[in-house]
Design an enzyme around this catalytic site. Structure first.
Site: not given
Ligand code: EPZ
Length: 423
Positions: A22-23, A93, A117, A122-126, A305, A397
């Protein structure tokens, strides 16, 4: 409302096939935005997240045909509005992975902030800092990220911490940037390495994907691709933990053992045999389960995971196991549900102490996130009596027909309809 009914305790015996990762499939689907023409993805798993990504690509002007295990993505018809709406991004996400490709390809992207979530903020600053380094002008307002750049240009980017989708977003953006990009402190997950293979097939020059330092020589144009996705190491690890908990002996077809080293070392430590048989793996419980301590970490550490699934196994091991979750701040939601089944687990901040018990007892439990759901199914396999796992949309999912795969190996696992979702 779907639920999974598990009747334990039964050992597993037979063959289980591991599907595509999936990933890996999610970023590779987003990479189709970097080119026109028709791309073909093979060995794609039949998951809700794949359908969600297909819906997003259609909104972005692509013609997507999902016929599992293949997905065809055809380049845009007419003008593309490079915007990913909240309604779709909030479902998954990983939709943030369209940000890099869109701003690189169209000079502009408007993508809903993914938000948090169950397992963390789960930030996306990077992701944003990296795109700014490549010359994008980033503004965040009304819950949306707006990225603009006439043409991204190669740069040096040092991540403050290894981020899987952050690395993947920057690899895709840099593939169409002018000049050379160096990414430092990258995530080293196998799925990142797989994306590098695909970007190279498309005509970028990516060196070092899968290591901490990745060099990308951008191209002016990228080509569509035909690619078979690698096997899912987390799905494989989940079935290995299931055999450890329930006992038995299975042949795991297409198990990616090389990507599972940190998990296999721990499985062998607790008494689960994992032996390569060609491109498959024979997995068997060799005797009473021992306990082992685990600390999650970015690859090649023990994958976060796999934490919930390994914990389910430790619930019935002899002795005490200490599990520490270092990647996400709230990834113990399976603990109270396992407690309802008789597990003895105490948590303190990001550490869980599991004292193994001889057996668990079946109960009605609630899934809260993808991997927590899997751990509850595993616990049901080893519990006396019947377990009903509710809210299995979380499970769907990331696991294709897990109840069929387990039933095919002798488990009494079926999907049932609940009249209504209890409050
Ligand atoms: C990917 O999520 C996976 N998802 C997750 O799998 C997996 O748990 C995670 O990597 C860690 O291995 C996909 O690949 C689609 P991160 P991602 O960015 O990329 C912090 C599953 O079960 N961070 O590597 O979102 C973050 O808060 C899912 O299949 C920042 O601070 O994870 C976390 O603590 C769940 N700023 C750590 O880094 C950022 O900009 C690692 O997160 C990005 C991340």
């Amino acid at each position: 409302m779907d639920a999974i009914r598990v009747r334990g305790a039964r050992q597993l015996k037979g063959t289980i096939r591991v599907g595509g990762a999936k990933n890996a499939a999610l970023p590779i689907l987003c990479a189709t935005l970097l080119s026109d023409g028709e791309s073909l993805l093979r060995n794609v798993p039949g998951l809700r997240d794949i359908e969600t990504t297909a819906a997003l690509l259609r909104v972005l002007g692509r013609d997507v045909t999902v016929s599992i295990p293949e997905v065809r993505v055809h380049g845009p018809k007419g003008t593309v509005v490079p915007e990913a709406p909240y309604e779709l991004v909030r479902q998954m996400r990983a939709s943030v992975l369209v940000l890099g490709p869109l701003v690189a390809r169209y000079g502009r992207a408007k993508v809903s902030l993914p938000g948090g979530c169950q397992i963390g903020a789960r930030p996306v600053d990077q992701h944003l800092l990296g795109l700014e380094a490549l010359g994008a002008k980033i503004t965040v307002e009304h819950g949306y990220i707006l990225a603009e750049a006439p043409r991204l240009r190669g740069a040096e980017v040092a991540f403050d911490l290894p981020t899987v989708t952050g690395t993947e977003n920057l690899m895709m953006a840099a593939s169409l940037a002018k000049g050379r990009t160096t990414l430092v402190n990258c995530a080293r997950e196998p799925e990142v390495e797989e994306l590098g293979r695909v970007l190279n097939k498309m005509g970028a020059r990516v060196e070092g994907a899968g290591t901490s330092i990745i060099h990308i020589h951008g191209a002016d144009e990228l080509e569509p691709f035909d690619h078979a996705i690698i096997a899912d190491r987390i799905e494989a690890g989940t079935f290995m933990a299931a055999v450890g908990a329930a006992g038995g002996d299975i042949l795991l077809e297409h198990a990616p053992l090389d990507d599972l080293e940190p998990v296999i070392v721990k499985l062998r430590r607790v008494g689960v045999g994992v032996e390569r048989e060609g491109e498959h793996a024979r997995v068997q419980r060799l005797g009473p389960l021992n306990s082992a301590d685990v600390t999650t970490a970015p690859h090649p550490g023990f994958p976060t995971d796999m934490q919930a699934q390994f914990m389910a196994m430790m619930c019935v091991a002899g002795g005490r196991a200490v599990m520490t979750e270092t990647v996400f701040e709230n990834r113990f939601m399976h603990v109270p549900e396992l407690g309802r089944m008789g597990a003895h687990i105490q948590t303190h901040n990001n550490t869980a102490v599991i004292d193994g018990v001889p057996r668990l007892s079946g109960a009605s439990v609630m899934a809260t996130d993808l991997r927590a759901s899997a751990s509850l199914v595993i616990a049901g396999l080893v519990a006396e009596g019947e377990t009903i796992v509710r809210r299995v949309y979380h499970l769907d999912r990331g696991y294709e027909a897990i109840e069929k795969k387990l039933a095919g190996a002798g488990a009494d696992v079926t999907r049932v309809q609940l009249e209504s979702e209890p409050a």
